[in-house]
Every structure is written in structure tokens, then in C-alpha cells.
Write an enzyme that holds these catalytic residues in place. Structure first.
Site, PDB file in Angstrom:
ATOM      1  N   TYR A   2      -9.252  15.013  -5.217  1.00 24.31           N
ATOM      2  CA  TYR A   2      -8.373  14.541  -6.301  1.00 24.31           C
ATOM      3  C   TYR A   2      -7.591  15.706  -6.923  1.00 24.31           C
ATOM      4  CZ  TYR A   2      -7.296  11.784 -10.569  1.00 24.31           C
ATOM      5  OH  TYR A   2      -6.679  11.119 -11.600  1.00 24.31           O
ATOM      6  N   ASN A  25       2.297   6.043  -9.964  1.00 24.59           N
ATOM      7  CA  ASN A  25       1.072   5.953 -10.763  1.00 24.59           C
ATOM      8  C   ASN A  25      -0.156   5.538  -9.957  1.00 24.59           C
ATOM      9  OD1 ASN A  25      -0.539   5.178 -13.366  1.00 24.59           O
ATOM     10  ND2 ASN A  25      -0.398   3.282 -12.165  1.00 24.59           N
ATOM     11  N   ASN A  73       0.871  -1.179   0.000  1.00 28.44           N
ATOM     12  CA  ASN A  73       0.000   0.000   0.000  1.00 28.44           C
ATOM     13  C   ASN A  73       0.912   1.234   0.000  1.00 28.44           C
ATOM     14  OD1 ASN A  73      -1.650   2.136   0.587  1.00 28.44           O
ATOM     15  ND2 ASN A  73      -2.521   1.252   2.445  1.00 28.44           N
ATOM     16  N   VAL A  74       0.867   2.018  -1.066  1.00 25.29           N
ATOM     17  CA  VAL A  74       1.794   3.155  -1.174  1.00 25.29           C
ATOM     18  C   VAL A  74       1.566   4.217  -0.098  1.00 25.29           C
ATOM     19  CG1 VAL A  74       2.164   2.851  -3.669  1.00 25.29           C
ATOM     20  CG2 VAL A  74       0.351   4.403  -2.864  1.00 25.29           C
ATOM     21  N   SER A 113      -2.598  14.864 -13.262  1.00 29.86           N
ATOM     22  CA  SER A 113      -3.861  14.763 -14.001  1.00 29.86           C
ATOM     23  C   SER A 113      -4.269  16.132 -14.508  1.00 29.86           C
ATOM     24  CB  SER A 113      -4.956  14.229 -13.079  1.00 29.86           C
ATOM     25  OG  SER A 113      -6.231  14.433 -13.653  1.00 29.86           O
ATOM     26  N   LYS A 134      -3.544  16.039  -7.021  1.00 28.37           N
ATOM     27  CA  LYS A 134      -2.812  16.062  -8.301  1.00 28.37           C
ATOM     28  C   LYS A 134      -2.067  17.379  -8.499  1.00 28.37           C
ATOM     29  CE  LYS A 134      -3.809  11.900  -9.737  1.00 28.37           C
ATOM     30  NZ  LYS A 134      -2.746  10.882  -9.834  1.00 28.37           N
ATOM     31  N   ILE A 174      -8.296   9.036 -20.230  1.00 27.74           N
ATOM     32  CA  ILE A 174      -7.642   7.900 -20.883  1.00 27.74           C
ATOM     33  C   ILE A 174      -8.505   6.657 -20.647  1.00 27.74           C
ATOM     34  CG2 ILE A 174      -5.455   6.640 -21.103  1.00 27.74           C
ATOM     35  CD1 ILE A 174      -5.222   9.746 -21.498  1.00 27.74           C
ATOM     36  N   ALA A 182      -6.765  18.541  -5.524  1.00 30.91           N
ATOM     37  CA  ALA A 182      -5.750  19.003  -4.562  1.00 30.91           C
ATOM     38  C   ALA A 182      -4.535  18.081  -4.585  1.00 30.91           C
ATOM     39  CB  ALA A 182      -6.351  19.055  -3.157  1.00 30.91           C
TER      40      ALA A 182
HETATM   41  P1  NAP Z   1      -6.815   2.272 -12.189  1.00 35.36           P
HETATM   42  O1  NAP Z   1      -7.195   1.502 -13.387  1.00 35.36           O
HETATM   43  O2  NAP Z   1      -7.807   2.395 -11.083  1.00 35.36           O
HETATM   44  O3  NAP Z   1      -5.456   1.667 -11.617  1.00 35.36           O
HETATM   45  C1  NAP Z   1      -4.861   2.151 -10.447  1.00 35.36           C
HETATM   46  C2  NAP Z   1      -4.115   1.033  -9.783  1.00 35.36           C
HETATM   47  O4  NAP Z   1      -3.546   1.531  -8.560  1.00 35.36           O
HETATM   48  C3  NAP Z   1      -5.040  -0.139  -9.397  1.00 35.36           C
HETATM   49  O5  NAP Z   1      -4.446  -1.363  -9.744  1.00 35.36           O
HETATM   50  C4  NAP Z   1      -5.154   0.029  -7.892  1.00 35.36           C
HETATM   51  O6  NAP Z   1      -5.373  -1.183  -7.219  1.00 35.36           O
HETATM   52  C5  NAP Z   1      -3.797   0.592  -7.544  1.00 35.36           C
HETATM   53  N1  NAP Z   1      -3.822   1.212  -6.226  1.00 35.36           N
HETATM   54  C6  NAP Z   1      -4.818   1.961  -5.692  1.00 35.36           C
HETATM   55  N2  NAP Z   1      -4.493   2.342  -4.453  1.00 35.36           N
HETATM   56  C7  NAP Z   1      -3.282   1.807  -4.195  1.00 35.36           C
HETATM   57  C8  NAP Z   1      -2.450   1.834  -3.062  1.00 35.36           C
HETATM   58  N3  NAP Z   1      -2.792   2.472  -1.930  1.00 35.36           N
HETATM   59  N4  NAP Z   1      -1.255   1.190  -3.116  1.00 35.36           N
HETATM   60  C9  NAP Z   1      -0.903   0.522  -4.228  1.00 35.36           C
HETATM   61  N5  NAP Z   1      -1.661   0.454  -5.325  1.00 35.36           N
HETATM   62  C10 NAP Z   1      -2.853   1.087  -5.320  1.00 35.36           C
HETATM   63  O7  NAP Z   1      -6.390   3.756 -12.568  1.00 35.36           O
HETATM   64  P2  NAP Z   1      -5.731   4.334 -13.920  1.00 35.36           P
HETATM   65  O8  NAP Z   1      -6.800   4.939 -14.723  1.00 35.36           O
HETATM   66  O9  NAP Z   1      -4.822   3.335 -14.519  1.00 35.36           O
HETATM   67  O10 NAP Z   1      -4.913   5.545 -13.299  1.00 35.36           O
HETATM   68  C11 NAP Z   1      -3.532   5.460 -12.987  1.00 35.36           C
HETATM   69  C12 NAP Z   1      -3.046   6.838 -12.559  1.00 35.36           C
HETATM   70  O11 NAP Z   1      -3.296   7.769 -13.597  1.00 35.36           O
HETATM   71  C13 NAP Z   1      -3.750   7.384 -11.321  1.00 35.36           C
HETATM   72  O12 NAP Z   1      -2.820   8.108 -10.529  1.00 35.36           O
HETATM   73  C14 NAP Z   1      -4.784   8.335 -11.895  1.00 35.36           C
HETATM   74  O13 NAP Z   1      -5.140   9.348 -10.991  1.00 35.36           O
HETATM   75  C15 NAP Z   1      -4.006   8.879 -13.082  1.00 35.36           C
HETATM   76  N6  NAP Z   1      -4.875   9.420 -14.134  1.00 35.36           N
HETATM   77  C16 NAP Z   1      -5.712   8.612 -14.836  1.00 35.36           C
HETATM   78  C17 NAP Z   1      -6.503   9.154 -15.828  1.00 35.36           C
HETATM   79  C18 NAP Z   1      -7.435   8.320 -16.653  1.00 35.36           C
HETATM   80  O14 NAP Z   1      -8.140   8.904 -17.490  1.00 35.36           O
HETATM   81  N7  NAP Z   1      -7.462   7.012 -16.503  1.00 35.36           N
HETATM   82  C19 NAP Z   1      -6.437  10.534 -16.092  1.00 35.36           C
HETATM   83  C20 NAP Z   1      -5.575  11.328 -15.360  1.00 35.36           C
HETATM   84  C21 NAP Z   1      -4.785  10.755 -14.382  1.00 35.36           C
HETATM   85  P3  NAP Z   1      -6.881  -1.653  -6.820  1.00 35.36           P
HETATM   86  O15 NAP Z   1      -7.697  -1.576  -8.087  1.00 35.36           O
HETATM   87  O16 NAP Z   1      -6.685  -3.035  -6.313  1.00 35.36           O
HETATM   88  O17 NAP Z   1      -7.364  -0.682  -5.800  1.00 35.36           O
END
Ligand code: NAP
Length: 252
Positions: A162, A89, A62-63, A150, A166, A195, A164
Site C-alpha cells: 500500500y 479514489n 474494475n479500474v 495516503s 500511494k 478517516i 509503495a
Molecule cells: P472503501 O470504503 O473500502 O471504499 C473503496 C471503494 O473502492 C469500494 O467501494 C470498493 O469496492 C471500490 N473498489 C475497490 N477496488 C476497486 C476496483 N478495482 N475498481 C473499482 N472500484 C474498486 O475505502 P475508503 O476508506 O473510502 O478509501 C478510499 C480511498 O482513500 C482509497 O484509495 C484509500 O486508499 C484512500 N485512503 C483512505 C483512508 C481512510 O482512512 N479511509 C486514508 C488514506 C487513504 P468494493 O468494496 O466492492 O471492493
């Protein structure tokens, strides 16, 4: 930095953008330490990276937990003998208006939802950066740290927590680039727009369609397009202290 045989940690590497970035880097010969909360997802991501012919290992961590992060970083260093990079990430969403009044009833964003997002998306980035940078300095390894911010860092309605976090990540990217340059560690970031991942696909279809209509390129980004930018940051030795905006031209 030449990527072949470098060791890079990817938090949230079990799915979504994290897994896409890991697979992209695996194809470039990077050795990957994948960090996430779910063993099954991690095992699948490790197998996908290994099928590109590189080494990959899974770390349940857990980060947002200081002890777990310190232990994970020490274990990665012991397993691979070096650390050359980190992608911060892992992230979560707990969206909601700070105050919402509907049919005369008022609801508020709970402190728990505020704190959960700050803990993972901001404190988690701080803890991983601090521990990885310390280990890299100790091992005399140079490299780069890439933070995933983000488009919401500009301030998005319904995302006080979120946005705040980011914005904090973007600000500290500049701080850490200044502080760590003397050790040969660059720190930069990517601010994705919308994305195609599990995170955005969990949005309501109407909200998704409405958002896409505002994107000048008229589509969501692909995880590989974010991975491409992250690889660029690792490879370009003059890039530090800046955030690449990858949002199809969208402005919130
Ligand atoms: P995602 O599909 O929800 O993947 C995030 C991963 O992080 C999941 O595997 C999750 O595990 C894991 N995670 C969550 N809390 C954690 C913790 N405390 N310790 C370790 N791992 C943890 O999200 P994503 O869309 O790929 O997003 C990845 C990053 O990009 C995030 O920082 C997000 O804010 C940023 N972002 C995404 C978008 C977008 O459009 N997708 C846009 C802007 C920014 P669990 O599922 O098991 O909880």
C-alpha cells in the site's frame, strides 16, 4: 473551475470517501459518473447524488482492467457529452508484514497480496488518468484530476504494498501535472490520514484506538473533510502538482 454542471468521474464512488466526495460535489451542482464494482452500492450512491438535484450515473468497472476502463470512459463521454474531472479514489488494503516471525514460524507477504494492491491502487490510477486525460484532450475539455494518496506514502509498517502504491501515486501526480498542464488539465492529490470509513472501521479496535491516540487532533477525520479538500482542488485554478495532507497533524 466553476463546479456547476461540470462532469466528474469518481472511482470507488459506491461507498466510503468516494461516495462522500460524490455527495459533496453533487450539492455543488456537479454531474457525477460513479465507478465501482457493486451495482447495489452504486445505485444507492447515485440516488443520494440525484436527491441533491443533479444528474448521476453508475458504471460497473474494475479500474485495474485496461479494457473496462477504456470502455467506461468512452461511455461517460457518450452519456454526458463532456468530462471535466476525475477522482482516482478506488483503493484496497491487503496489509501484512513483509516477513513475520511468530512462535518460531515465518510467514511472508504473498505476491498475490502485493500485486493486488499495486494493480488497483497504482495501475488503476494510471489507467484511469491516461484514459480520462486522452478523452478530455480529444473533447477539448479542461479540468482537473485528483488522486487520493495516503499518509502511508511515507512508509507504514505492515503496508509495503500500500505504501509503495500511494507513494507512486504521489510521484505521478507531479509527473502528470507537468505533462498535462499544456492541455488545461491540472493534476493534484490529497493524502488522508485516518478517516472514518468502512476501510478504517475494519481495523482491529485496539489498533484503531492506538492510532487515534497519536493524532494531534485526537480524532479520526471525517469523509466530508476530505471531500471539502477535493472540492477546493477542483475550484482553485492555481493548484496543481501538489498533495494536500489531511491527517489531523499525524506523522507516521
Ligand atoms: P472503501 O470504503 O473500502 O471504499 C473503496 C471503494 O473502492 C469500494 O467501494 C470498493 O469496492 C471500490 N473498489 C475497490 N477496488 C476497486 C476496483 N478495482 N475498481 C473499482 N472500484 C474498486 O475505502 P475508503 O476508506 O473510502 O478509501 C478510499 C480511498 O482513500 C482509497 O484509495 C484509500 O486508499 C484512500 N485512503 C483512505 C483512508 C481512510 O482512512 N479511509 C486514508 C488514506 C487513504 P468494493 O468494496 O466492492 O471492493
Amino acid at each position: 473551475m466553476q463546479l456547476q454542471d461540470k462532469v466528474i468521474i469518481v472511482t470507488g464512488g459506491g461507498q466510503g470517501l468516494g461516495r462522500a466526495m460524490a455527495e459533496y460535489l453533487a450539492a455543488k451542482g456537479v454531474k457525477l459518473a460513479l465507478v465501482d464494482l457493486d451495482q447495489e452500492k452504486l445505485d444507492a450512491a447515485v440516488a443520494a447524488c440525484e436527491s441533491a438535484g443533479t444528474q448521476a450515473r453508475a458504471y460497473l468497472c474494475n479500474v485495474a482492467n485496461e479494457e473496462q476502463v477504456a470502455h467506461m470512459v468512452a461511455q461517460v463521454a457518450a452519456d454526458f457529452g463532456a468530462i471535466n474531472g476525475l477522482i482516482n479514489n478506488a483503493g484496497i488494503l491487503r496489509d501484512g508484514l513483509t516477513i513475520r516471525v511468530k512462535d518460531g514460524e515465518m510467514t511472508k507477504m504473498s505476491l498475490a497480496n502485493w500485486q493486488a494492491v499495486i494493480d488497483v491502487n497504482l495501475t488503476g490510477v494510471f489507467l484511469c488518468t491516461r484514459e480520462v486525460a486522452a478523452k478530455m484532450i480529444e473533447l477539448k475539455n479542461q479540468g482537473a484530476i485528483v488522486n487520493i494518496s495516503s499518509i502511508s506514502r511515507a512508509g507504514n509498517m505492515g503496508q509495503a504494498n500500500y505504501s509503495a502504491a500511494k507513494a507512486g501515486v504521489a510521484a505521478d501526480t507531479v509527473v502528470w501535472a507537468k505533462e498535462l498542464a499544456r492541455y488545461g488539465i491540472r493534476v493534484a492529490g490529497v493524502a488522508p490520514g485516518f478517516i472514518e470509513t468502512e476501510m478504517t472501521l475494519s481495523m482491529k479496535p485496539e489498533a484503531l484506538a492506538k492510532t487515534t491516540a497519536f493524532i494531534p487532533l485526537q480524532r479520526m477525520g471525517k469523509p466530508e473533510e476530505i471531500a471539502h479538500s477535493v472540492a477546493y482542488i477542483f475550484e482553485n485554478d492555481y493548484f496543481t502538482g501538489r498533495i494536500l495532507e489531511l491527517d489531523g497533524g499525524l506523522r507516521l
